[in-house]
Design a protein around this motif. Structure first.
Motif, PDB file in Angstrom:
ATOM      1  N   GLN A 151       0.867  -1.175   0.000  1.00  0.00           N
ATOM      2  CA  GLN A 151       0.000   0.000   0.000  1.00  0.00           C
ATOM      3  C   GLN A 151       0.902   1.222   0.000  1.00  0.00           C
ATOM      4  OE1 GLN A 151      -2.965   0.226   3.084  1.00  0.00           O
ATOM      5  NE2 GLN A 151      -3.264   2.415   2.765  1.00  0.00           N
ATOM      6  N   LYS A 163     -14.760   8.562  -3.801  1.00  0.00           N
ATOM      7  CA  LYS A 163     -15.038   7.998  -2.474  1.00  0.00           C
ATOM      8  C   LYS A 163     -14.875   9.068  -1.430  1.00  0.00           C
ATOM      9  CE  LYS A 163     -14.638   3.444  -3.854  1.00  0.00           C
ATOM     10  NZ  LYS A 163     -15.570   3.379  -4.870  1.00  0.00           N
ATOM     11  N   LEU A 212     -11.900   2.131   1.105  1.00  0.00           N
ATOM     12  CA  LEU A 212     -12.477   0.830   0.794  1.00  0.00           C
ATOM     13  C   LEU A 212     -12.288  -0.136   1.958  1.00  0.00           C
ATOM     14  CD1 LEU A 212     -11.274   0.271  -2.893  1.00  0.00           C
ATOM     15  CD2 LEU A 212     -13.427   1.265  -2.100  1.00  0.00           C
ATOM     16  N   SER A 213     -13.232  -1.070   2.090  1.00  0.00           N
ATOM     17  CA  SER A 213     -13.104  -2.144   3.076  1.00  0.00           C
ATOM     18  C   SER A 213     -13.867  -3.356   2.557  1.00  0.00           C
ATOM     19  CB  SER A 213     -13.658  -1.702   4.433  1.00  0.00           C
ATOM     20  OG  SER A 213     -15.041  -1.420   4.331  1.00  0.00           O
ATOM     21  N   GLY A 214     -13.647  -4.488   3.198  1.00  0.00           N
ATOM     22  CA  GLY A 214     -14.373  -5.703   2.846  1.00  0.00           C
ATOM     23  C   GLY A 214     -14.195  -6.100   1.402  1.00  0.00           C
ATOM     24  N   GLN A 239     -15.057  -4.595  -1.378  1.00  0.00           N
ATOM     25  CA  GLN A 239     -14.548  -3.558  -2.278  1.00  0.00           C
ATOM     26  C   GLN A 239     -13.028  -3.477  -2.216  1.00  0.00           C
ATOM     27  OE1 GLN A 239     -16.748  -0.074  -1.011  1.00  0.00           O
ATOM     28  NE2 GLN A 239     -18.068  -0.213  -2.811  1.00  0.00           N
ATOM     29  N   LEU A 240     -12.479  -3.584  -1.013  1.00  0.00           N
ATOM     30  CA  LEU A 240     -11.026  -3.560  -0.859  1.00  0.00           C
ATOM     31  C   LEU A 240     -10.384  -4.785  -1.498  1.00  0.00           C
ATOM     32  CD1 LEU A 240      -8.433  -2.326   0.273  1.00  0.00           C
ATOM     33  CD2 LEU A 240      -8.924  -3.495   2.440  1.00  0.00           C
ATOM     34  N   SER A 241     -10.938  -5.960  -1.232  1.00  0.00           N
ATOM     35  CA  SER A 241     -10.352  -7.175  -1.811  1.00  0.00           C
ATOM     36  C   SER A 241     -10.461  -7.165  -3.332  1.00  0.00           C
ATOM     37  CB  SER A 241     -10.993  -8.437  -1.222  1.00  0.00           C
ATOM     38  OG  SER A 241     -12.368  -8.479  -1.479  1.00  0.00           O
ATOM     39  N   LYS A 250      -8.489   4.027  -1.258  1.00  0.00           N
ATOM     40  CA  LYS A 250      -8.912   4.978  -0.228  1.00  0.00           C
ATOM     41  C   LYS A 250     -10.381   4.751   0.138  1.00  0.00           C
ATOM     42  CE  LYS A 250      -9.234   9.851   0.884  1.00  0.00           C
ATOM     43  NZ  LYS A 250      -9.006  11.218   0.411  1.00  0.00           N
TER      44      LYS A 250
END
Length: 193
Positions: free
Chosen positions: A87, A193, A123-125, A127-129, A121
């Motif tokens: 990252q 975002k 993102l989680s879950g 969406q991040l993966s 930026k």
């Protein structure tokens, strides 16, 4: 593609295709012939649709699909290895290295590296993966196209290009069997975002 396939205005049409990477002035038949010639040049089966059309900066051009990258990896025996994932600020960066036998290379092996970068930026879950997987895919496909000698855009880059092109829309172009344009669909920009 032979000169005879361009018709009367050979020099003007060839200039647009070769120098400007713009296929829009070609007739449908010429587009089909051009497509087939590009596939033949790289040993690709045209029936697997290794390329699709896109309008970028108001120019009609080809971009490489995932089937193109997969076929080229197999045809050219390209081995791909992820060498780094990290990252950096608000993006995820994946670096890959590829190797393949190449009699013209000094040691008989061609080696190249490329990167895939996606925004993460906020993102989680899932969406991040998905963004991380997209960075991996983007890096691998860019490397394969590079090592195969293709200067075409890969389909994983279309959304990124749409996000950075404020004045000119990026448009996917559907072409029929005769090479005639039948539909144009603007690629939607990803929301901020």
């Amino acid at each position: 593609m032979t000169l005879d396939q361009f018709g009367k205005n050979k020099s003007t049409e060839l200039e647009k295709v070769i120098l400007n990477a713009d296929l829009s002035s070609l007739t449908g038949e010429q587009r089909v012939n051009y497509y087939l010639q590009v596939c033949q040049q790289y040993g690709l089966d045209a029936f697997t649709r290794p390329f699709e059309y896109i309008k970028l900066n108001n120019k009609l051009t080809l971009y490489a699909t995932k089937s193109c990258a997969s076929a080229l990896q197999e045809l050219k025996s390209i081995s791909v290895e992820i060498t780094k994932q990290e990252q950096f600020q608000d993006v995820y960066v994946v670096t890959v290295r590829g190797t393949r036998k190449d009699d013209l290379a000094a040691n008989g092996i061609q080696i190249a590296e490329n990167v895939g970068i996606t925004p993460i930026k906020g993102l989680s879950g899932d969406q991040l993966s998905n963004s991380i997987m997209k960075a991996v895919t983007k890096a691998q496909r860019r490397l394969i196209l590079q090592m195969a000698g293709l200067g075409h855009i890969d389909q994983t880059e279309l959304q990124s290009i749409a996000n950075t092109t404020p004045d000119n829309a990026v448009v996917e172009v559907e072409v029929d069997e005769q090479g005639e344009i039948v539909n144009e669909t603007p690629i939607q920009k990803e929301p901020d975002k």
